[in-house]
Design a protein around this motif. Structure first.
Motif, PDB file in Angstrom:
ATOM      1  N   THR A 333      48.141  41.004  28.324  1.00  0.00           N
ATOM      2  CA  THR A 333      46.699  41.271  28.188  1.00  0.00           C
ATOM      3  C   THR A 333      45.976  40.061  27.598  1.00  0.00           C
ATOM      4  N   GLU A 334      46.676  39.335  26.720  1.00  0.00           N
ATOM      5  CA  GLU A 334      46.064  38.132  26.138  1.00  0.00           C
ATOM      6  C   GLU A 334      45.753  37.106  27.243  1.00  0.00           C
ATOM      7  N   LEU A 335      46.704  36.936  28.153  1.00  0.00           N
ATOM      8  CA  LEU A 335      46.478  35.956  29.217  1.00  0.00           C
ATOM      9  C   LEU A 335      45.465  36.453  30.239  1.00  0.00           C
ATOM     10  N   ILE A 336      45.437  37.775  30.461  1.00  0.00           N
ATOM     11  CA  ILE A 336      44.436  38.325  31.390  1.00  0.00           C
ATOM     12  C   ILE A 336      43.038  37.952  30.895  1.00  0.00           C
ATOM     13  N   SER A 337      42.817  38.034  29.561  1.00  0.00           N
ATOM     14  CA  SER A 337      41.477  37.677  29.078  1.00  0.00           C
ATOM     15  C   SER A 337      41.228  36.167  29.148  1.00  0.00           C
ATOM     16  N   ILE A 338      42.285  35.368  29.033  1.00  0.00           N
ATOM     17  CA  ILE A 338      42.105  33.916  29.212  1.00  0.00           C
ATOM     18  C   ILE A 338      41.716  33.606  30.672  1.00  0.00           C
ATOM     19  N   VAL A 339      42.392  34.272  31.605  1.00  0.00           N
ATOM     20  CA  VAL A 339      42.074  34.040  33.025  1.00  0.00           C
ATOM     21  C   VAL A 339      40.635  34.477  33.304  1.00  0.00           C
ATOM     22  N   ARG A 340      40.254  35.614  32.719  1.00  0.00           N
ATOM     23  CA  ARG A 340      38.884  36.110  32.893  1.00  0.00           C
ATOM     24  C   ARG A 340      37.865  35.064  32.408  1.00  0.00           C
ATOM     25  N   ARG A 341      38.142  34.493  31.226  1.00  0.00           N
ATOM     26  CA  ARG A 341      37.234  33.468  30.686  1.00  0.00           C
ATOM     27  C   ARG A 341      37.194  32.231  31.587  1.00  0.00           C
ATOM     28  N   ALA A 342      38.369  31.854  32.067  1.00  0.00           N
ATOM     29  CA  ALA A 342      38.451  30.681  32.956  1.00  0.00           C
ATOM     30  C   ALA A 342      37.630  30.912  34.222  1.00  0.00           C
ATOM     31  N   CYS A 343      37.661  32.159  34.724  1.00  0.00           N
ATOM     32  CA  CYS A 343      36.878  32.492  35.925  1.00  0.00           C
ATOM     33  C   CYS A 343      35.384  32.338  35.636  1.00  0.00           C
ATOM     34  N   PHE A 344      34.941  32.852  34.470  1.00  0.00           N
ATOM     35  CA  PHE A 344      33.525  32.677  34.076  1.00  0.00           C
ATOM     36  C   PHE A 344      33.180  31.192  34.054  1.00  0.00           C
ATOM     37  N   ASP A 345      34.042  30.418  33.376  1.00  0.00           N
ATOM     38  CA  ASP A 345      33.804  28.969  33.258  1.00  0.00           C
ATOM     39  C   ASP A 345      33.754  28.294  34.627  1.00  0.00           C
ATOM     40  N   ALA A 346      34.504  28.867  35.576  1.00  0.00           N
ATOM     41  CA  ALA A 346      34.537  28.265  36.923  1.00  0.00           C
ATOM     42  C   ALA A 346      33.389  28.788  37.787  1.00  0.00           C
ATOM     43  N   GLY A 347      32.528  29.603  37.195  1.00  0.00           N
ATOM     44  CA  GLY A 347      31.334  30.072  37.915  1.00  0.00           C
ATOM     45  C   GLY A 347      31.553  31.298  38.787  1.00  0.00           C
ATOM     46  N   ILE A 348      32.638  32.042  38.541  1.00  0.00           N
ATOM     47  CA  ILE A 348      32.878  33.268  39.324  1.00  0.00           C
ATOM     48  C   ILE A 348      32.026  34.391  38.735  1.00  0.00           C
ATOM     49  N   GLU A 349      31.404  35.164  39.607  1.00  0.00           N
ATOM     50  CA  GLU A 349      30.565  36.266  39.125  1.00  0.00           C
ATOM     51  C   GLU A 349      31.404  37.372  38.494  1.00  0.00           C
ATOM     52  N   LYS A 350      30.800  38.018  37.487  1.00  0.00           N
ATOM     53  CA  LYS A 350      31.515  39.022  36.699  1.00  0.00           C
ATOM     54  C   LYS A 350      32.123  40.136  37.564  1.00  0.00           C
ATOM     55  N   ASN A 351      31.329  40.622  38.525  1.00  0.00           N
ATOM     56  CA  ASN A 351      31.846  41.741  39.336  1.00  0.00           C
ATOM     57  C   ASN A 351      32.903  41.310  40.360  1.00  0.00           C
ATOM     58  N   ALA A 352      33.200  40.016  40.420  1.00  0.00           N
ATOM     59  CA  ALA A 352      34.258  39.555  41.331  1.00  0.00           C
ATOM     60  C   ALA A 352      35.547  39.271  40.553  1.00  0.00           C
ATOM     61  N   ILE A 353      35.583  39.661  39.274  1.00  0.00           N
ATOM     62  CA  ILE A 353      36.798  39.434  38.476  1.00  0.00           C
ATOM     63  C   ILE A 353      37.415  40.797  38.133  1.00  0.00           C
ATOM     64  N   VAL A 354      38.682  40.945  38.460  1.00  0.00           N
ATOM     65  CA  VAL A 354      39.382  42.216  38.260  1.00  0.00           C
ATOM     66  C   VAL A 354      40.554  41.961  37.316  1.00  0.00           C
ATOM     67  N   ASP A 355      40.759  42.853  36.340  1.00  0.00           N
ATOM     68  CA  ASP A 355      41.864  42.635  35.397  1.00  0.00           C
ATOM     69  C   ASP A 355      43.230  42.926  36.019  1.00  0.00           C
ATOM     70  N   HIS A 356      43.334  44.082  36.701  1.00  0.00           N
ATOM     71  CA  HIS A 356      44.655  44.488  37.221  1.00  0.00           C
ATOM     72  C   HIS A 356      44.574  44.873  38.685  1.00  0.00           C
ATOM     73  N   SER A 357      45.671  44.643  39.411  1.00  0.00           N
ATOM     74  CA  SER A 357      45.810  45.301  40.711  1.00  0.00           C
ATOM     75  C   SER A 357      47.290  45.401  41.029  1.00  0.00           C
ATOM     76  N   LEU A 358      47.627  46.414  41.838  1.00  0.00           N
ATOM     77  CA  LEU A 358      49.022  46.607  42.227  1.00  0.00           C
ATOM     78  C   LEU A 358      49.157  46.320  43.708  1.00  0.00           C
ATOM     79  N   ASP A 359      50.063  45.405  44.046  1.00  0.00           N
ATOM     80  CA  ASP A 359      50.294  45.071  45.445  1.00  0.00           C
ATOM     81  C   ASP A 359      51.667  45.588  45.835  1.00  0.00           C
ATOM     82  N   SER A 360      51.768  46.179  47.033  1.00  0.00           N
ATOM     83  CA  SER A 360      53.060  46.760  47.411  1.00  0.00           C
ATOM     84  C   SER A 360      54.013  45.735  48.027  1.00  0.00           C
ATOM     85  N   GLY A 361      53.623  44.468  48.006  1.00  0.00           N
ATOM     86  CA  GLY A 361      54.573  43.413  48.344  1.00  0.00           C
ATOM     87  C   GLY A 361      55.483  43.160  47.149  1.00  0.00           C
ATOM     88  N   SER A 362      56.396  42.213  47.296  1.00  0.00           N
ATOM     89  CA  SER A 362      57.284  41.862  46.184  1.00  0.00           C
ATOM     90  C   SER A 362      57.233  40.369  45.963  1.00  0.00           C
TER      91      SER A 362
END
Ligand SMILES: [Zn+2]
Ligand SMILES: [Zn+2]
Length: 422
Positions: A333-362
């Motif tokens: 969770t600590e790194l998820i918030s770092i990635v979130r901040r990095a996305c803001f810094d990189a100019g990504i819009e807030k609603n285009a940043i997602v904390d979690h997702s599950l992919d059925s690939g491996s």
């Protein structure tokens, strides 16, 4: 700073010449050749990086055949000669001051898929499609490019950063074998932070700060019976084909598990006999996936019961050979918030940043993640979303090239945030 045009030309160069798992000699050579010219960038490759494959018998096949033919194919390639039969590499970039050890992982292998030559397929239309019967149909050409862009940006700005950055160009992800090798490197155990990345997960313009994957177990199943004359003495035969067919329908019918979703698939079924011969041999490949390691283990146990049961029913023997696997891993969770901040810094819009997702690939990067986590470090898997075309592992697969620049920007911001905290 890296330019978008440069990134796109790299991606197209790698897209044109895909190589499947553990044969990525040309790919590794081009990455080494480029990175070797950068300031502050050291390379680890060849047997200095790793000696052994997970399967000892693979090693001999590779050293004696695969590497030899790559050297013959690319006679004048000085870098291929230096690789000692090993693909993949790690770029090590040291900042000016001491600080944390930060790892990024990009995978570099293609798939054995013949690429589309339909006019609607952009790589074909623009003339950078592959013609060697392999294909980058999982965006790993884009991952290599992001890795190169990140390496260049970090190396040219090493004076401004604290810490050491390791960009892992991992081979053989599609075989679920390269991640295991990289997980055993001493560098992995020393990492404080680790970030694997994948383009196109999700298949829309979103960044996922913590993507999760299914656990996966793959096996080769062989049934061995006895052949006999189908007309003259069918009762003397022991029908391996029938046992395999019954096992397959049983496998697809394994009950679901309340602990999470699951996937079961059979591929490459063969039983080479004639219609007048009771089959003495049948084999297939089995792929079991579960949302958790527990679900995956349950599938394995059920599968064993069914295969052994089918053997008993038809009085045949079986051999179950483990091929490859992948684990699940828990994103920090600590790194998820770092990635979130990095996305803001990189100019990504807030609603285009997602904390979690599950992919059925491996993903075999989970082995590296778990090794980092078990050694006291933190890890999170980043999904750099993009619309995709044709679907993953399809001959028309493609993604939007503008995510390359975005990917480099986000990963560089992550490196800077961690460096500033140190
Ligand atoms: Zn893939
Ligand atoms: Zn992939």
């Amino acid at each position: 700073m890296i330019s978008e045009t440069e990134l796109i030309s790299w991606r197209r160069m790698f897209h044109k010449n895909p190589e499947i798992g553990f044969t990525e000699f040309w790919t590794t050579a081009r990455i080494c050749e480029y990175l070797n010219k950068l300031p502050n960038c050291k390379l680890l490759y060849g047997k200095r990086l790793y000696e052994n494959f997970p399967e000892p018998e693979l090693l001999k096949k590779w050293d004696d055949n695969i590497y030899k033919s790559a050297k013959e194919q690319y006679k004048d390639d000085e870098w291929i000669k230096k690789l000692n039969g090993r693909t993949g590499l790690i770029a090590v970039i040291k900042g000016k001051k001491e600080g944390p050890k930060v790892g990024f992982r990009v995978d570099i292998d293609g798939l054995p898929i013949e690429e589309s030559n339909k006019a609607s397929h952009i790589p074909f239309k623009k003339g950078f499609h592959s013609t060697n019967n392999n294909m980058h149909a999982c965006a790993h050409d884009g991952h290599i490019t992001i890795g190169l862009g990140l390496a260049k940006t970090l190396a040219e700005n090493a004076d401004e950063s604290k810490g050491t950055f390791y960009i892992m160009f991992q081979p053989a992800e599609e075989l679920l074998l390269g991640g295991k090798i990289f997980s055993k490197l001493s560098i992995t155990k020393e990492l404080d932070y680790f970030f694997p990345v994948h383009i196109g997960i999700p298949e829309e313009r979103k960044i996922v700060c913590g993507s999760s994957y299914f656990a996966d177990k793959r096996y080769n199943i062989l049934f061995k019976g006895r052949s006999s004359h189908a007309g003259g003495s069918p009762e003397e035969g022991k029908n391996a084909l029938l046992a395999a067919c019954n096992a397959i329908t049983g496998l697809y019918g394994i009950s679901r598990h309340s602990g999470g979703s699951s996937r079961i698939n059979i591929g490459a079924f063969t039983s080479n006999n004639a219609s007048n011969v009771i089959s003495d041999k049948a084999q297939f490949e089995l792929d079991l996936r579960g949302e958790t390691d527990e679900v995956c283990k349950y599938l394995k146990q059920q599968a064993l019961n069914i295969i052994n049961g089918a053997s008993k029913m038809y009085d045949v023997e079986n051999e179950i050979k483990f091929v490859a696997d992948a684990e699940t891993a828990v994103n920090s969770t600590e790194l998820i918030s770092i990635v979130r901040r990095a996305c803001f810094d990189a100019g990504i819009e807030k609603n285009a940043i997602v904390d979690h997702s599950l992919d059925s690939g491996s993903e075999d990067a989970t082995f590296i993640m778990n090794e980092v986590i078990n050694s006291g470090g933190l890890a999170t898997y980043i999904g750099i979303g993009s619309p995709t075309f044709g679907g993953f592992h399809n001959k028309q697969f493609d993604f939007d090239e503008d995510v390359l620049f975005q990917g480099v920007k986000i990963l560089h911001k992550i490196a800077m945030i961690i460096s500033e905290r140190a």
